[in-house]
Design a protein around this motif. Structure first.
Motif, PDB file in Angstrom:
ATOM      1  N   ASP A  74       1.135  -1.459  -0.262  1.00  0.00           N
ATOM      2  CA  ASP A  74      -0.268  -0.056  -0.247  1.00  0.00           C
ATOM      3  C   ASP A  74       0.745   1.420   0.045  1.00  0.00           C
ATOM      4  O   ASP A  74       1.172   2.552  -0.889  1.00  0.00           O
ATOM      5  CB  ASP A  74      -1.182   0.092   1.470  1.00  0.00           C
ATOM      6  N   ILE A  77       1.920   2.156  -3.836  1.00  0.00           N
ATOM      7  CA  ILE A  77       1.106   1.697  -4.612  1.00  0.00           C
ATOM      8  C   ILE A  77       0.917   4.107  -4.357  1.00  0.00           C
ATOM      9  O   ILE A  77       0.884   4.573  -5.220  1.00  0.00           O
ATOM     10  CB  ILE A  77      -0.023   1.341  -3.958  1.00  0.00           C
ATOM     11  N   ILE A 224       5.512  -3.269  -7.954  1.00  0.00           N
ATOM     12  CA  ILE A 224       4.717  -2.134  -8.149  1.00  0.00           C
ATOM     13  C   ILE A 224       5.327  -1.057  -8.886  1.00  0.00           C
ATOM     14  O   ILE A 224       4.656  -0.075  -9.793  1.00  0.00           O
ATOM     15  CB  ILE A 224       3.888  -1.903  -6.402  1.00  0.00           C
ATOM     16  N   GLY A 228       3.998   0.810 -11.801  1.00  0.00           N
ATOM     17  CA  GLY A 228       3.585   2.648 -11.674  1.00  0.00           C
ATOM     18  C   GLY A 228       5.187   3.343 -12.964  1.00  0.00           C
ATOM     19  O   GLY A 228       4.036   4.583 -12.758  1.00  0.00           O
ATOM     20  N   GLU A 242      -3.292   3.844 -10.022  1.00  0.00           N
ATOM     21  CA  GLU A 242      -3.936   3.056  -8.896  1.00  0.00           C
ATOM     22  C   GLU A 242      -4.521   2.220  -8.801  1.00  0.00           C
ATOM     23  O   GLU A 242      -4.262   0.648  -8.122  1.00  0.00           O
ATOM     24  CB  GLU A 242      -4.445   4.226  -7.468  1.00  0.00           C
ATOM     25  N   LEU A 245      -2.404  -0.604 -10.069  1.00  0.00           N
ATOM     26  CA  LEU A 245      -1.265  -1.721  -9.281  1.00  0.00           C
ATOM     27  C   LEU A 245      -2.376  -2.280  -8.595  1.00  0.00           C
ATOM     28  O   LEU A 245      -1.539  -3.010  -7.315  1.00  0.00           O
ATOM     29  CB  LEU A 245      -1.117  -0.537  -8.497  1.00  0.00           C
ATOM     30  N   ARG A 246      -3.515  -1.937  -8.026  1.00  0.00           N
ATOM     31  CA  ARG A 246      -3.870  -2.493  -6.838  1.00  0.00           C
ATOM     32  C   ARG A 246      -4.624  -3.871  -7.502  1.00  0.00           C
ATOM     33  O   ARG A 246      -4.637  -4.972  -6.449  1.00  0.00           O
ATOM     34  CB  ARG A 246      -4.983  -2.161  -5.663  1.00  0.00           C
TER      35      ARG A 246
END
Length: 268
Positions: A74, A77, A224, A228, A242, A245-246
């Motif tokens: 998290d 991200i 990640i 990104g 977002e 990436l999630r």
């Protein structure tokens, strides 16, 4: 601290000791010669199989197993979404300041690749190679524990064979009292197999699995950052970044908050 791992280790040894003492005496399972064969033989085999550069990392790997570093997907991200917002609002060159202040070397390298206006294919190739090198280094390290989990039972069997050979060699068929010691001699011979199983399944295998789990968590965070970075190069919207990436996280993972809640609206 890896509390669950420590609890599991204490619980396993505690129940084994309880089981031994409920049906006999603990002293019957303590044999210095068997310990020397199994522990010494396993250590010797590992020294023979691996260079000093890997063996010297054992304390570090133990620390990783019981005091694992924190890899928070998290957080990564959120950081990549913030960098995406910066690039959209202030321009790519504004990421240089963020890169210089970034404590994570992989993320810093990724941001500098963006600042230097490299093509996405070139950036992807470089970051893929970097992740692959990390995987190779880690795998060569925690493979030691897998090797130990295979060697320890073999050393236990060798110790058992040594005990059986000595027992049979000392057996005198003309002495009626010689057979009376067979039970005690057999139990001593089997203790080495017991040591080998304990060493393999309660020491080497769990530590190796813990190291591998932490490796997978680290690689996930690196991936990640890579995804990104490529999204920022493509000029993607922070909200889209977002969400993208999630999708790399497990479906059961609950996000701690929306990093792009205040990002600009619209599509990609």
């Amino acid at each position: 601290m890896n509390i669950s791992g420590i609890i599991g280790l204490v619980l396993a040894f505690g129940l084994i000791i309880w089981g031994i003492m409920s049906g006999g005496e603990l002293s019957g399972f303590i044999d210095p010669a068997s310990i020397a064969i199994v522990v010494g033989g396993t250590i010797g085999a590992l020294i023979f199989n691996y260079p000093v550069s890997v063996l010297t990392k054992i304390p570090k790997m133990l620390k990783v197993a019981f005091l694992p570093p924190k890899f928070d997907p998290d957080k990564y991200i959120s950081q990549m979404v913030e960098h995406c917002k910066t690039a959209r609002m202030k321009g790519i060159l504004a990421l240089e300041e963020a890169a210089n202040a970034c404590p994570d070397p992989f993320m810093k390298t990724s941001l500098m690749l963006i600042v230097d206006a490299n093509e996405s294919e070139k950036v992807k190739s470089m970051l893929d190679d970097s992740i692959n090198f990390v995987c190779e280094r880690h795998e060569s390290n925690y493979a030691l524990w897998a090797k130990g989990s295979g060697v320890a039972p073999a050393m236990g069997m060798i110790g058992t064979l040594v005990g059986l050979i000595n027992m049979l060699a000392s057996l005198d068929p003309t002495d009626p009292n010689s057979a009376a010691t067979l039970g005690a001699s057999m139990s001593t011979a089997l203790v080495t197999t017991f040591y080998g199983c304990i060493l393999a399944h309660l020491i080497f295998t769990p530590i190796g699995n813990l190291c591998k789990y932490n490796h997978n968590q680290e690689v996930l965070c690196l991936q990640i950052i890579e995804e990104g970075t490529l999204a920022i190069i493509s000029g993607a919207n922070p909200r889209f970044v977002e969400e993208k990436l999630r999708t790399m996280l497990p479906a059961s993972h609950k996000p701690k908050g929306s990093a792009a809640a205040a990002s600009e609206g619209g599509g990609e």
